[in-house]
Design a protein around this motif. Structure first.
Motif, PDB file in Angstrom:
ATOM      1  N   GLY A 217      12.711  13.249   8.883  1.00  0.00           N
ATOM      2  CA  GLY A 217      11.555  13.362   8.003  1.00  0.00           C
ATOM      3  C   GLY A 217      11.387  12.166   7.077  1.00  0.00           C
ATOM      4  O   GLY A 217      10.986  12.329   5.917  1.00  0.00           O
ATOM      5  N   LEU A 218      11.689  10.978   7.592  1.00  0.00           N
ATOM      6  CA  LEU A 218      11.651   9.774   6.761  1.00  0.00           C
ATOM      7  C   LEU A 218      10.304   9.061   6.811  1.00  0.00           C
ATOM      8  O   LEU A 218      10.171   7.977   6.245  1.00  0.00           O
ATOM      9  N   GLY A 219       9.321   9.662   7.492  1.00  0.00           N
ATOM     10  CA  GLY A 219       8.027   9.009   7.631  1.00  0.00           C
ATOM     11  C   GLY A 219       7.410   8.601   6.302  1.00  0.00           C
ATOM     12  O   GLY A 219       7.046   7.429   6.119  1.00  0.00           O
ATOM     13  N   PRO A 220       7.272   9.529   5.350  1.00  0.00           N
ATOM     14  CA  PRO A 220       6.674   9.144   4.059  1.00  0.00           C
ATOM     15  C   PRO A 220       7.441   8.022   3.362  1.00  0.00           C
ATOM     16  O   PRO A 220       6.840   7.126   2.768  1.00  0.00           O
ATOM     17  N   ARG A 221       8.774   8.059   3.441  1.00  0.00           N
ATOM     18  CA  ARG A 221       9.557   7.017   2.785  1.00  0.00           C
ATOM     19  C   ARG A 221       9.303   5.658   3.427  1.00  0.00           C
ATOM     20  O   ARG A 221       9.134   4.646   2.739  1.00  0.00           O
ATOM     21  N   GLN A 222       9.264   5.621   4.779  1.00  0.00           N
ATOM     22  CA  GLN A 222       9.019   4.356   5.462  1.00  0.00           C
ATOM     23  C   GLN A 222       7.607   3.834   5.192  1.00  0.00           C
ATOM     24  O   GLN A 222       7.395   2.633   5.086  1.00  0.00           O
ATOM     25  N   ILE A 223       6.659   4.755   5.084  1.00  0.00           N
ATOM     26  CA  ILE A 223       5.292   4.346   4.750  1.00  0.00           C
ATOM     27  C   ILE A 223       5.257   3.719   3.361  1.00  0.00           C
ATOM     28  O   ILE A 223       4.596   2.700   3.131  1.00  0.00           O
ATOM     29  N   ARG A 224       5.998   4.311   2.418  1.00  0.00           N
ATOM     30  CA  ARG A 224       6.044   3.736   1.066  1.00  0.00           C
ATOM     31  C   ARG A 224       6.716   2.365   1.083  1.00  0.00           C
ATOM     32  O   ARG A 224       6.258   1.440   0.408  1.00  0.00           O
TER      33      ARG A 224
END
Length: 610
Positions: A251-258
């Motif tokens: 679930g690291l998608g939001p972190r990578q997007i940031r």
């Protein structure tokens, strides 16, 4: 199979941060970045370029100069035409002058086209040579140094920076040279036509020099920062794409997007800075031509009224002054582009400032046993991740290395494979220190096998024989494919061993790519393998196929398995349990269970989770 770090996956232990690399000027570096070359390195490269391409450069500049001379004839003809019309010449003479003017324009266009073609060919030669040289330099770096550098840093220097250098050579260098020669020739033409009107040009000098003196150092720093930040964007993008399965599963998608957004924001801010600098600089360049033009018209009008200059002279000088605008803008704006090329060149040449793998003579080896004594290792000074490792591994033994995430298992595997070298203590194979072995001898002794798999562009044969000093026979290649259970797939290919594979050619599934890498490893025939979860990224069916291939591969070899999942640890002769960078338990599966210590706790937790 290459000796490279394991690709991240949900159960992989995190690698410590790489050390901070020093910058060439002695200031603190940025973790994961290569250093920059200094001005002396750039001057040496430019000198070598000028010497090596002297003939091609000379031809290019001759063509540009010829185009320039043809361009300067036009205003003189036009001025002569005006004088002739005023004097009441014949229609035939006007037609002749007009035809000569058209011929000059056509000649100028053809010469300029030939010059640009030569410049493009020269740029492509330099681009190819620069990329080849960079790849050779990168391949000559120690593996530990390559691991400490971000992927985006290497990719950007080999691609984006090389493209910018190519653009500078193809466009900036010829345009700057042409603009400089044009300015000199045009000023000379004005001076010869009317020394009085030439004085008006002096008014434009302050508007060209002072803003440029202010702009140049600020732009240079901004461009260097911009290239480094663009490398960061590429690194985040590459990391996210390569680790897409890990990003999704955790679930690291939001972190990578940031992270990507922050990297892009830095690029945007730096581009805004360069744009702001240009909004001050470019208007000054316009004034450098507009002010002399206004003064030329004013002085020329007064001088014509007083009979100091003729109408033809005034017409030619006005056209010459008007023509100064384009080369002056070219000179300064392409010099700005050359600064970007200079920043890119400093990044490309920066790899020369790193330590290189020096050629070493083969070492005498007695047997193939592995011994670690008092080994300590840290990615940065004073921050050890492995401490006081003492371990003897007999030839042919199967050793499993287990432990919680972050215990140092993968780091120990890289140390055994010579990717990193111990900061204290010794790691020996057959009595020889690993750090003293030449790479080709080390790879015959021990190889790191990870879950990463890479298919090189080329044929099946090319991929199989990459690690072979001498080309094996087709029979040997087919035996290797049979051993790793990939021969049936190869037989379905239209060209067999000579079928092209890789990007744009015959596709391979992840399991087939891993099996192909194992076949390549089998042909190189090392005495020991370090397996770092070679099947962790495959689905269950593909994993079973590759595991059967591995079973054939490890027969008769020393095997050190870095284990994140405890499925097959019972097959090992011994199990080393790591905790906080130390081996805390060592023994067989039954012995360690009976001891009811750290291994027993891991085993029971694993069984409960299943």
């Amino acid at each position: 199979m290459t000796a490279t770090p394991a690709q991240a996956h949900p159960t992989a232990e995190a690698a410590p941060a790489p050390p901070t690399a020093p910058r060439p000027d002695g200031a603190p570096g940025h973790p994961g970045r290569l250093p920059l070359a200094d001005r002396a390195d750039v001057r040496a490269w430019v000198g070598a370029f000028l010497r090596g391409e002297a003939a091609r450069l000379a031809l290019t500049f001759v063509l540009f100069a010829a185009a320039l001379v043809a361009g300067l004839i036009g205003p003189r003809l036009l001025g002569h035409l005006v004088e002739s019309v005023k004097a009441g010449t014949t229609a035939g003479r006007v037609d002749l002058l007009a035809l000569a003017f058209v011929a000059v324009l056509v000649t100028q266009a053809l010469l300029a086209r030939a010059a640009r073609t030569r410049a493009t060919l020269l740029g492509e030669r330099v681009l190819a040579r620069t990329r080849e040289t960079f790849v050779r330099r990168a391949l000559g770096l120690p593996l530990s140094q390559v691991e400490s550098v971000g992927t985006g840093e290497l990719l950007s220097r080999a691609t984006t920076d090389a493209d910018r250098l190519n653009e500078s050579i193809r466009q900036a260098v010829p345009r700057i040279a042409l603009a400089a020669v044009t300015l000199v020739f045009t000023f000379a033409a004005i001076l010869l036509t009317s020394p009085l009107l030439a004085l008006a040009l002096l008014a434009g000098v302050p508007f060209a020099l002072l803003p440029t003196w202010w702009y140049r150092p600020r732009a240079t720093r901004a461009y260097e920062r911009l290239l480094a930040q663009e490398a960061d964007v590429l690194a985040v993008t590459h990391e996210t794409a390569r680790g897409a399965a890990t990003v999704e599963s955790l679930g690291l998608g939001p972190r990578q997007i940031r992270r990507h957004g922050r990297a892009v924001d830095q690029v945007v801010r730096t581009r805004q800075r360069t744009t702001w600098l240009q909004t001050i600089w470019f208007p000054s360049l316009d004034l450098a031509t507009m002010v002399p033009m206004a003064l030329t018209l004013l002085i020329g009008g007064l001088a014509y009224r007083d009979g100091a200059v003729g109408l033809g002279e005034l017409t030619a000088v006005v056209l010459y002054v008007q023509a100064l605008g384009e080369p002056l803008n070219d000179l300064l704006t392409w010099t700005d582009e050359l600064q970007i090329g200079n920043a890119a060149l400093r990044r490309i040449l920066g790899t020369d400032r790193l330590p290189r793998e020096e050629p070493r003579p083969p070492a005498a080896i007695e047997g193939h046993a592995i011994r670690l004594e008092g080994v300590g290792f840290g990615y940065a000074p004073g921050q050890e991740v492995l401490s006081d490792i003492d371990l003897d591994i007999a030839f042919g033994e199967r050793l499993a290395v287990v432990g919680a995430s972050g215990a140092g298992k993968s780091t120990l595997g890289k140390l055994l494979a010579g990717v990193h070298h111990a900061t204290r203590g010794s790691v020996r194979i057959g009595g020889a220190e690993i750090s003293t072995l030449p790479v080709d001898q080390l790879r015959r002794e021990i190889v790191l096998v990870t879950q990463e798999q890479h298919v090189f562009t080329g044929t099946v044969r090319d991929n199989l024989t990459l690690a072979c000093e001498e080309a094996p026979s087709d029979e040997r290649l087919w035996e290797a494919l049979e051993t790793v259970l990939l021969a049936d797939w190869a037989r379905t290919l239209p060209g067999g061993l000579d079928t092209g594979i890789g990007p744009g050619a015959a596709p391979l599934s992840p399991s087939a790519a891993q099996q192909l890498a194992l076949a390549r490893l089998l042909l190189s025939d090392p005495h020991a393998l370090v397996l770092d979860e070679a099947t962790a990224l495959l689905d269950s069916t593909a994993s079973r196929r590759v595991e059967r291939s591995l079973a054939a591969l490890i027969e008769g070899r020393t095997v050190i398995s870095v284990v994140h999942r405890l499925d097959s640890v019972r097959d090992a002769d011994r199990i080393a349990v790591m905790d906080r960078g130390r081996i805390v338990e060592l023994g067989s599966h039954e012995e360690l269970l009976a001891a009811d210590g750290a291994y027993a706790s891991l085993w029971h937790s694993w069984q409960a989770a299943r």
